[in-house]
Scaffold this motif. Structure first.
Motif, PDB file in Angstrom:
ATOM      1  N   LEU A 199       3.810   5.841  -5.600  1.00 12.40           N
ATOM      2  CA  LEU A 199       3.711   5.929  -7.055  1.00 12.40           C
ATOM      3  C   LEU A 199       2.625   6.904  -7.486  1.00 12.40           C
ATOM      4  N   VAL A 200       1.476   6.848  -6.834  1.00  6.31           N
ATOM      5  CA  VAL A 200       0.376   7.754  -7.180  1.00  6.31           C
ATOM      6  C   VAL A 200       0.758   9.194  -6.883  1.00  6.31           C
ATOM      7  N   THR A 201       1.435   9.427  -5.770  1.00  5.72           N
ATOM      8  CA  THR A 201       1.842  10.779  -5.401  1.00  5.72           C
ATOM      9  C   THR A 201       2.838  11.345  -6.406  1.00  5.72           C
ATOM     10  N   THR A 202       3.816  10.538  -6.802  1.00  5.82           N
ATOM     11  CA  THR A 202       4.799  11.039  -7.761  1.00  5.82           C
ATOM     12  C   THR A 202       4.163  11.315  -9.115  1.00  5.82           C
ATOM     13  N   ARG A 203       3.192  10.514  -9.531  1.00  2.00           N
ATOM     14  CA  ARG A 203       2.505  10.771 -10.796  1.00  2.00           C
ATOM     15  C   ARG A 203       1.703  12.070 -10.728  1.00  2.00           C
ATOM     16  N   ALA A 204       1.064  12.309  -9.588  1.00  2.00           N
ATOM     17  CA  ALA A 204       0.275  13.539  -9.438  1.00  2.00           C
ATOM     18  C   ALA A 204       1.187  14.760  -9.478  1.00  2.00           C
ATOM     19  N   VAL A 205       2.326  14.694  -8.814  1.00  2.00           N
ATOM     20  CA  VAL A 205       3.269  15.821  -8.819  1.00  2.00           C
ATOM     21  C   VAL A 205       3.813  16.026 -10.229  1.00  2.00           C
ATOM     22  N   GLY A 209       0.815  -1.207   0.000  1.00  2.00           N
ATOM     23  CA  GLY A 209       0.000   0.000   0.000  1.00  2.00           C
ATOM     24  C   GLY A 209       0.850   1.258   0.000  1.00  2.00           C
ATOM     25  N   LEU A 210       1.924   1.251   0.771  1.00  2.00           N
ATOM     26  CA  LEU A 210       2.829   2.392   0.806  1.00  2.00           C
ATOM     27  C   LEU A 210       3.483   2.612  -0.554  1.00  2.00           C
ATOM     28  N   ALA A 211       3.898   1.533  -1.208  1.00  2.00           N
ATOM     29  CA  ALA A 211       4.503   1.656  -2.535  1.00  2.00           C
ATOM     30  C   ALA A 211       3.508   2.237  -3.524  1.00  2.00           C
ATOM     31  N   TRP A 212       2.264   1.775  -3.464  1.00  2.00           N
ATOM     32  CA  TRP A 212       1.228   2.290  -4.361  1.00  2.00           C
ATOM     33  C   TRP A 212       0.992   3.773  -4.108  1.00  2.00           C
ATOM     34  N   LEU A 213       0.940   4.162  -2.838  1.00  2.00           N
ATOM     35  CA  LEU A 213       0.727   5.561  -2.478  1.00  2.00           C
ATOM     36  C   LEU A 213       1.862   6.445  -2.990  1.00  2.00           C
TER      37      LEU A 213
END
Length: 150
Positions: free
Chosen positions: A75-81, A69-73
């Protein structure tokens, strides 16, 4: 062992309901209920229930799910940035390239929504429009609105 007993009881109850449904001559529904009620016993016999119970009660498995879950979070955060940064770059380059670009509007939009401000219904700065489709008669609606002072 408790999970296997519960699955067997659920299957037995489902088969009983299927038998009552078949007695009422609703054979397609009875067959569907019987199929669903055989699933828990099938899961027990294949070992899936034992495997799932082994996963649920081991803390190391939950730590692994937490790390996933942390890895997914991350990845999603870096894509949003990354999207936000590329949007800022596109946003600053847009006025320099395109000048005064018009926003998209519906084809049959009125003059105020086109942003002309003249109220004539013609588009400024664009090619002559093709013949507009005939306007629908809204006189009855206008009369009702005038009657109510709108």
């Amino acid at each position: 062992m408790l999970a296997e007993t519960i699955c067997s009881a659920v299957s037995a109850a489902g088969l009983g309901i299927a038998a009552v449904t078949a007695y009422r001559r609703r054979f397609l529904t009875a067959t569907r209920i019987a199929a669903y009620s055989l699933v828990p016993v099938g899961l027990v016999m294949t070992g899936v229930v034992e495997w799932l119970s082994g996963i649920v009660f081991q803390p190391s498995v939950w730590i692994g799910f937490g790390l996933l879950g942390l890895a997914w979070l991350l990845l999603v955060t870096t894509r949003a940035v990354e999207r936000r940064r590329s949007g800022e770059e596109r946003g600053s380059a847009k006025p320099a390239r395109g000048g005064a670009a018009r926003e998209a509007v519906a084809p049959a939009a009125s003059a105020p929504s086109l942003g002309t401000g003249t109220g004539t219904g013609t588009r400024t700065g664009s090619a002559p429009a093709a013949a507009a489709p005939p306007a629908e008669d809204f006189s009855d609606i206008e009369a009702i609105l005038k009657k109510h002072g709108i």
